[in-house]
Scaffold this active site. Sequence first.
Site, PDB file in Angstrom:
ATOM      1  N   ARG A   1      56.026  35.682   0.197  1.00  0.00           N
ATOM      2  CA  ARG A   1      57.058  34.759  -0.281  1.00  0.00           C
ATOM      3  C   ARG A   1      57.228  33.644   0.741  1.00  0.00           C
ATOM      4  O   ARG A   1      57.057  33.852   1.947  1.00  0.00           O
ATOM      5  CB  ARG A   1      58.407  35.475  -0.438  1.00  0.00           C
ATOM      6  CG  ARG A   1      58.579  36.212  -1.738  1.00  0.00           C
ATOM      7  CD  ARG A   1      58.752  35.253  -2.934  1.00  0.00           C
ATOM      8  NE  ARG A   1      58.899  35.957  -4.195  1.00  0.00           N
ATOM      9  CZ  ARG A   1      57.895  36.349  -4.978  1.00  0.00           C
ATOM     10  NH1 ARG A   1      56.654  36.123  -4.633  1.00  0.00           N
ATOM     11  NH2 ARG A   1      58.137  36.958  -6.126  1.00  0.00           N
TER      12      ARG A   1
ATOM     13  N   HIS B   1      51.106  28.947  -5.467  1.00  0.00           N
ATOM     14  CA  HIS B   1      51.678  30.261  -5.815  1.00  0.00           C
ATOM     15  C   HIS B   1      50.879  30.899  -6.964  1.00  0.00           C
ATOM     16  O   HIS B   1      51.456  31.336  -7.968  1.00  0.00           O
ATOM     17  CB  HIS B   1      53.164  30.126  -6.181  1.00  0.00           C
ATOM     18  CG  HIS B   1      53.914  31.431  -6.079  1.00  0.00           C
ATOM     19  ND1 HIS B   1      55.219  31.517  -5.663  1.00  0.00           N
ATOM     20  CD2 HIS B   1      53.537  32.698  -6.344  1.00  0.00           C
ATOM     21  CE1 HIS B   1      55.601  32.779  -5.681  1.00  0.00           C
ATOM     22  NE2 HIS B   1      54.581  33.523  -6.093  1.00  0.00           N
TER      23      HIS B   1
HETATM   24  P1  NDP Z   1      56.059  46.776  -2.424  1.00  0.00           P
HETATM   25  O1  NDP Z   1      57.522  46.839  -2.554  1.00  0.00           O
HETATM   26  O2  NDP Z   1      55.218  47.794  -3.134  1.00  0.00           O
HETATM   27  O3  NDP Z   1      55.639  46.811  -0.876  1.00  0.00           O
HETATM   28  C1  NDP Z   1      56.347  46.162   0.118  1.00  0.00           C
HETATM   29  C2  NDP Z   1      55.763  46.566   1.466  1.00  0.00           C
HETATM   30  O4  NDP Z   1      56.411  45.834   2.508  1.00  0.00           O
HETATM   31  C3  NDP Z   1      55.998  48.060   1.766  1.00  0.00           C
HETATM   32  O5  NDP Z   1      54.874  48.607   2.417  1.00  0.00           O
HETATM   33  C4  NDP Z   1      57.188  48.026   2.735  1.00  0.00           C
HETATM   34  O6  NDP Z   1      57.233  49.122   3.627  1.00  0.00           O
HETATM   35  C5  NDP Z   1      56.904  46.744   3.484  1.00  0.00           C
HETATM   36  N1  NDP Z   1      58.129  46.221   4.099  1.00  0.00           N
HETATM   37  C6  NDP Z   1      59.261  45.809   3.508  1.00  0.00           C
HETATM   38  N2  NDP Z   1      60.179  45.425   4.408  1.00  0.00           N
HETATM   39  C7  NDP Z   1      59.610  45.615   5.632  1.00  0.00           C
HETATM   40  C8  NDP Z   1      60.043  45.427   6.953  1.00  0.00           C
HETATM   41  N3  NDP Z   1      61.281  44.949   7.243  1.00  0.00           N
HETATM   42  N4  NDP Z   1      59.195  45.733   7.955  1.00  0.00           N
HETATM   43  C9  NDP Z   1      57.966  46.227   7.699  1.00  0.00           C
HETATM   44  N5  NDP Z   1      57.484  46.424   6.451  1.00  0.00           N
HETATM   45  C10 NDP Z   1      58.297  46.124   5.430  1.00  0.00           C
HETATM   46  O7  NDP Z   1      55.627  45.306  -2.897  1.00  0.00           O
HETATM   47  P2  NDP Z   1      54.258  44.787  -3.541  1.00  0.00           P
HETATM   48  O8  NDP Z   1      53.130  45.281  -2.710  1.00  0.00           O
HETATM   49  O9  NDP Z   1      54.240  45.065  -4.996  1.00  0.00           O
HETATM   50  O10 NDP Z   1      54.443  43.211  -3.368  1.00  0.00           O
HETATM   51  C11 NDP Z   1      54.702  42.630  -2.100  1.00  0.00           C
HETATM   52  C12 NDP Z   1      55.192  41.213  -2.256  1.00  0.00           C
HETATM   53  O11 NDP Z   1      54.115  40.367  -2.640  1.00  0.00           O
HETATM   54  C13 NDP Z   1      56.230  41.014  -3.361  1.00  0.00           C
HETATM   55  O12 NDP Z   1      57.533  41.310  -2.903  1.00  0.00           O
HETATM   56  C14 NDP Z   1      56.082  39.553  -3.705  1.00  0.00           C
HETATM   57  O13 NDP Z   1      57.017  38.806  -2.951  1.00  0.00           O
HETATM   58  C15 NDP Z   1      54.666  39.220  -3.252  1.00  0.00           C
HETATM   59  N6  NDP Z   1      53.814  38.833  -4.380  1.00  0.00           N
HETATM   60  C16 NDP Z   1      53.283  37.565  -4.393  1.00  0.00           C
HETATM   61  C17 NDP Z   1      52.463  37.170  -5.414  1.00  0.00           C
HETATM   62  C18 NDP Z   1      51.861  35.807  -5.417  1.00  0.00           C
HETATM   63  O14 NDP Z   1      51.414  35.350  -6.463  1.00  0.00           O
HETATM   64  N7  NDP Z   1      51.791  35.130  -4.289  1.00  0.00           N
HETATM   65  C19 NDP Z   1      52.149  38.068  -6.541  1.00  0.00           C
HETATM   66  C20 NDP Z   1      52.722  39.379  -6.412  1.00  0.00           C
HETATM   67  C21 NDP Z   1      53.526  39.733  -5.358  1.00  0.00           C
HETATM   68  P3  NDP Z   1      57.460  50.621   3.074  1.00  0.00           P
HETATM   69  O15 NDP Z   1      56.195  50.946   2.310  1.00  0.00           O
HETATM   70  O16 NDP Z   1      57.581  51.443   4.299  1.00  0.00           O
HETATM   71  O17 NDP Z   1      58.660  50.584   2.205  1.00  0.00           O
END
Ligand code: NDP
Length: 316
Positions: free
Chosen positions: A231, A279
């Site tokens: 993001r 994006h």
């Molecule tokens: P998930 O919710 O499945 O995964 C998020 C990951 O980030 C998890 O491993 C989580 O850790 C980790 N995380 C969250 N907060 C922290 C933190 N403070 N410190 C360390 N690690 C952290 O999300 P997705 O994989 O489905 O998607 C990720 C992001 O990708 C979405 O939120 C979206 O913003 C972005 N996205 C962008 C797209 C684009 O077109 N550019 C398309 C699709 C998604 P834990 O596993 O331990 O909870």
Amino acid sequence: MSGGAILVAVDGPHAAHWAELFRAHGQDRPVRLWPEIGDPAGIEIACVLRAPHGLLAALPNLKLIVNLAAGVDHLLADPNVPDVPIVRAAHADLSMRVTEYVVLHTLRYHRRQPLYEAQQRRRVWKEHPQPAASEVNVGVMGLGVIGTEAARVLARIGFKVAGWSASEKQIDGVATFHGAAGLDKFLARTEILICLLPLTKATRGILNLSLFARLKRDGAAGGAFLVNAGRGRLQIDGDILAALDDGTLQGATLDVFPHEPLPPESPLWAHPKATITPHNAGDILPDILVAEVMAQIGRLDRGEPLLNLVDRKRGY
Ligand code: NDP
């Protein structure tokens, strides 16, 4: 058994198409398209994409909120989201598309493609030493549904892959780090940094100069590189420009920005070390997503556990 209405509240040019798809799959539930919401009391399911804040709080019989994208930052920024389950988009189709983007741009830096493109413009035929993927360290921030898939594919290509997440993980072929305590070690070994984090209070602005300065710059990749497909508000654009200018970063590929579309006056557009995409890293076929949503509604109706639930306290 007839159910309450499905509201489709999508801000964007494809709203009517979404509503059509929901009607085609909608079984016995009527489908309403925002802003024509009818009697708010008749709505049980809200399927939202950048819906206006405040809309959901006006639906007294809401049972389920479906976010039609992976990132829920816009939805959770609404202070009045009703206390009902929230599920979000997560599907192999979406993970693979984002993985394609990540692999494309990792390989582009690994194979020195920006250098060869610059040479081509000058009609220069010159080969440069090419390290093996197994000599190059790639780090994936965010090991969720998408980050795990991307890390696995990068490891399969042969890169030395590390990942960083909030909680501890084990992924075959990937060195994993977690939490604030694991961040420095993760960064110190990472040359090509891939960001697939969600936007939360804890991650806002995390891609800043201090973080870039902790990346590994003396490895086989020939410097440190950033690929952000998470993001826009994870990154500080001014810090990326400064890091590109002073060599802290040798390249940055950005799919997301604090203000989208990226304003024409942004110096990132013309920076020779920046690659800008609109994006478009990930998307999901609406047909697939609507079928997934109908499966979730089926689970809700049968009292079964929902998949891809959002934890509103964590913010993702
Ligand atoms: P998930 O919710 O499945 O995964 C998020 C990951 O980030 C998890 O491993 C989580 O850790 C980790 N995380 C969250 N907060 C922290 C933190 N403070 N410190 C360390 N690690 C952290 O999300 P997705 O994989 O489905 O998607 C990720 C992001 O990708 C979405 O939120 C979206 O913003 C972005 N996205 C962008 C797209 C684009 O077109 N550019 C398309 C699709 C998604 P834990 O596993 O331990 O909870």
